[in-house]
Design a protein around this motif. Structure first.
Motif, PDB file in Angstrom:
ATOM      1  N   ASP A   1       0.876  -1.174   0.000  1.00 12.61           N
ATOM      2  CA  ASP A   1       0.000   0.000   0.000  1.00 12.61           C
ATOM      3  C   ASP A   1       0.911   1.221   0.000  1.00 12.61           C
ATOM      4  O   ASP A   1       1.556   1.533   1.004  1.00 12.61           O
ATOM      5  CB  ASP A   1      -0.906  -0.012   1.229  1.00 12.61           C
ATOM      6  CG  ASP A   1      -1.910   1.126   1.209  1.00 12.61           C
ATOM      7  OD1 ASP A   1      -2.108   1.727   0.135  1.00 12.61           O
ATOM      8  OD2 ASP A   1      -2.492   1.420   2.274  1.00 12.61           O
TER       9      ASP A   1
ATOM     10  N   ARG B   1      -2.975  -2.606  -8.084  1.00 12.10           N
ATOM     11  CA  ARG B   1      -3.123  -1.456  -7.201  1.00 12.10           C
ATOM     12  C   ARG B   1      -1.790  -1.088  -6.550  1.00 12.10           C
ATOM     13  O   ARG B   1      -1.592   0.041  -6.094  1.00 12.10           O
ATOM     14  CB  ARG B   1      -4.186  -1.740  -6.138  1.00 12.10           C
ATOM     15  CG  ARG B   1      -4.620  -0.492  -5.400  1.00 12.10           C
ATOM     16  CD  ARG B   1      -5.816  -0.745  -4.481  1.00 12.10           C
ATOM     17  NE  ARG B   1      -6.230   0.518  -3.876  1.00 12.10           N
ATOM     18  CZ  ARG B   1      -5.681   1.019  -2.778  1.00 12.10           C
ATOM     19  NH1 ARG B   1      -4.709   0.356  -2.169  1.00 12.10           N
ATOM     20  NH2 ARG B   1      -6.099   2.180  -2.292  1.00 12.10           N
TER      21      ARG B   1
ATOM     22  N   ARG C   1      -0.146   1.614  -9.625  1.00 15.72           N
ATOM     23  CA  ARG C   1      -0.455   2.827  -8.858  1.00 15.72           C
ATOM     24  C   ARG C   1       0.807   3.499  -8.325  1.00 15.72           C
ATOM     25  O   ARG C   1       0.892   4.737  -8.268  1.00 15.72           O
ATOM     26  CB  ARG C   1      -1.404   2.480  -7.712  1.00 15.72           C
ATOM     27  CG  ARG C   1      -1.971   3.691  -6.981  1.00 15.72           C
ATOM     28  CD  ARG C   1      -3.085   3.259  -6.031  1.00 15.72           C
ATOM     29  NE  ARG C   1      -2.577   2.477  -4.925  1.00 15.72           N
ATOM     30  CZ  ARG C   1      -2.453   2.919  -3.669  1.00 15.72           C
ATOM     31  NH1 ARG C   1      -2.804   4.167  -3.372  1.00 15.72           N
ATOM     32  NH2 ARG C   1      -2.005   2.147  -2.720  1.00 15.72           N
TER      33      ARG C   1
ATOM     34  N   ARG D   1     -10.783   0.451  -4.067  1.00 15.34           N
ATOM     35  CA  ARG D   1     -10.291  -0.924  -3.930  1.00 15.34           C
ATOM     36  C   ARG D   1     -10.295  -1.629  -5.287  1.00 15.34           C
ATOM     37  O   ARG D   1      -9.443  -2.448  -5.568  1.00 15.34           O
ATOM     38  CB  ARG D   1     -11.156  -1.715  -2.941  1.00 15.34           C
ATOM     39  CG  ARG D   1     -11.196  -1.161  -1.534  1.00 15.34           C
ATOM     40  CD  ARG D   1      -9.816  -0.850  -0.974  1.00 15.34           C
ATOM     41  NE  ARG D   1      -8.918  -2.025  -0.984  1.00 15.34           N
ATOM     42  CZ  ARG D   1      -7.646  -1.987  -0.631  1.00 15.34           C
ATOM     43  NH1 ARG D   1      -7.095  -0.837  -0.266  1.00 15.34           N
ATOM     44  NH2 ARG D   1      -6.916  -3.074  -0.662  1.00 15.34           N
TER      45      ARG D   1
ATOM     46  N   PHE E   1      -9.339  -0.879  -8.188  1.00 14.13           N
ATOM     47  CA  PHE E   1      -8.485  -0.002  -8.972  1.00 14.13           C
ATOM     48  C   PHE E   1      -8.400  -0.463 -10.432  1.00 14.13           C
ATOM     49  O   PHE E   1      -8.454   0.346 -11.363  1.00 14.13           O
ATOM     50  CB  PHE E   1      -7.086   0.020  -8.336  1.00 14.13           C
ATOM     51  CG  PHE E   1      -6.062   0.823  -9.074  1.00 14.13           C
ATOM     52  CD1 PHE E   1      -5.957   2.197  -8.897  1.00 14.13           C
ATOM     53  CD2 PHE E   1      -5.155   0.206  -9.940  1.00 14.13           C
ATOM     54  CE1 PHE E   1      -4.999   2.949  -9.562  1.00 14.13           C
ATOM     55  CE2 PHE E   1      -4.197   0.937 -10.613  1.00 14.13           C
ATOM     56  CZ  PHE E   1      -4.116   2.313 -10.429  1.00 14.13           C
ATOM     57  N   SER E   2      -8.271  -1.773 -10.653  1.00 13.12           N
ATOM     58  CA  SER E   2      -8.023  -2.299 -11.996  1.00 13.12           C
ATOM     59  C   SER E   2      -9.160  -2.009 -12.960  1.00 13.12           C
ATOM     60  O   SER E   2      -8.929  -1.629 -14.115  1.00 13.12           O
ATOM     61  CB  SER E   2      -7.772  -3.814 -11.930  1.00 13.12           C
ATOM     62  OG  SER E   2      -6.568  -4.088 -11.248  1.00 13.12           O
TER      63      SER E   2
END
Length: 359
Positions: free
Chosen positions: A124, A209, A213, A326, A328-329
């Motif tokens: 994260d 993510r 990201r 959550r 993200f994809s």
């Protein structure tokens, strides 16, 4: 006539000597950089060693031109042989004080259609140096492979991009593979160092993510994402090729090389084993133009122009907007060529060409 012949011979000898001198000076530069990156004793010893070696090369060439006899090159030649012997003994290592994000290479096992991967990264990221470390074990059913995407992340202008390959599954999960340098703590990427055995190679498997990201949102890179058209069997073969590469790195570490063993060339060799006949192209080195190469070999979603694919796959703004989502994809794929408005696979053609034959 004899005078002209002697004059021509003298000119050729001078040209040959100049060419040989240039090669010697290049070898001196190579040796100086090799010492800079690998000589022990810290920065002072590396600097002194590099300067002494470069000085020996320059002095040898200067003496050759002054005294004419090639015998003055013998000390440098002997030193260069020893340099090559020392270079050949420098090997990659598994154990170093690795940076957190490359602390583990992915490994995996295949039982039937189920692949179980160890060390899948799912950090994260709050910033490039503020993150929660998380490595996971995950399982995937290869019968449920649905898509393959290529992401190009631009970090240094339009010519060079980092290449990532992402696999989408029927359950909505995506897994991304990335060939990277395996940095030690405190190290950063160096294109020159990548020519001089300065980095081992790392194969990272990660949640999107995490790995997409971090580049768009934490590091400020610019990213384009493209759906790659492959038959299911080829998708499976490519996934297993990554698994083979992971096993190879587990058995024997390898050096990253800026030119010959990097994030793009290794993937290309995997794909070419699956799709024979793919042409070698300068865009495999100028990886910022890899998307145009994929378009030219008809590897991207049909029915769209290249510019439509490039614009539609420009996901940087979407990734930043989806930072806290959550899912993200799917958020970054909404409306992208090859995906529908919810970010799920679809081969709907652009409105301006619907009803017409695809080019």
């Amino acid at each position: 006539m004899t005078f002209l012949s002697d004059r021509a011979s003298a000119v050729l000898r001078t040209i040959g000597k100049a060419a040989a001198s240039f090669i010697i000076l290049l070898s001196a530069l190579w040796g100086a950089l090799a010492l800079w990156y690998h000589l022990g004793g810290g920065a002072a010893a590396q600097t002194i060693g590099a300067l002494l070696w470069a000085g020996l090369g320059v002095a040898s060439v200067a003496l050759w031109w002054r005294h004419r006899g090639a015998s003055v090159l013998l000390p440098y030649a002997g030193g260069f042989v020893l340099m090559l012997l020392w270079w050949s003994l420098i090997g990659p290592r598994q154990e170093r004080t690795w940076a957190d994000d490359v602390a583990h290479n992915v490994t995996g096992t295949l039982r039937g259609n189920i692949v179980t991967l160890d060390n899948v990264r799912n950090f994260d990221w709050r910033s490039d140096d503020d993150y929660t470390v998380k490595w996971e074990q995950r399982s995937y059913n290869l019968d449920e492979l649905r898509t393959v995407d290529t992401a190009l992340s631009y970090w240094t202008g339009p010519f060079i991009a980092h290449t990532l390959v992402s696999f989408g599954f029927a359950d909505g999960r995506f897994l991304t593979f990335s060939i990277e340098i395996r940095k030690e703590k405190g190290e950063s990427f160096s294109a020159i160092g990548g020519f001089f055995k300065h980095f081992e190679m790392s194969l990272i498997a990660a949640d999107e993510r995490d790995i997409l990201r971090v580049r768009t949102n934490a590091r400020g890179e610019d990213m384009h994402l493209y759906r790659v058209m492959m038959p299911r069997a080829a998708m499976r073969s490519l996934f297993l090729a990554y698994l083979d590469e992971a096993q190879s790195l587990k058995n024997q570490p390898q050096f990253y090389n800026t030119l010959t063993a990097n994030c793009t060339t290794i993937v290309f060799e995997m794909v070419r084993r699956i799709v024979p006949g793919l042409p070698v192209d300068y865009r495999l080195l100028a990886s910022g133009y890899l998307d145009r190469y994929l378009f030219d070999v008809r590897g991207l979603v049909p029915g769209w122009t290249f510019q439509q694919l490039r614009d539609g796959g420009h996901i940087t703004a979407r990734a930043r907007a989806a930072n806290d989502e959550r899912d993200f994809s799917h958020a970054i794929r909404r409306g992208m060529p090859g995906y529908d408005e919810d970010g799920y696979p679809s081969l709907q053609m652009p409105k301006q060409v619907q009803g017409r034959k695809r080019p």
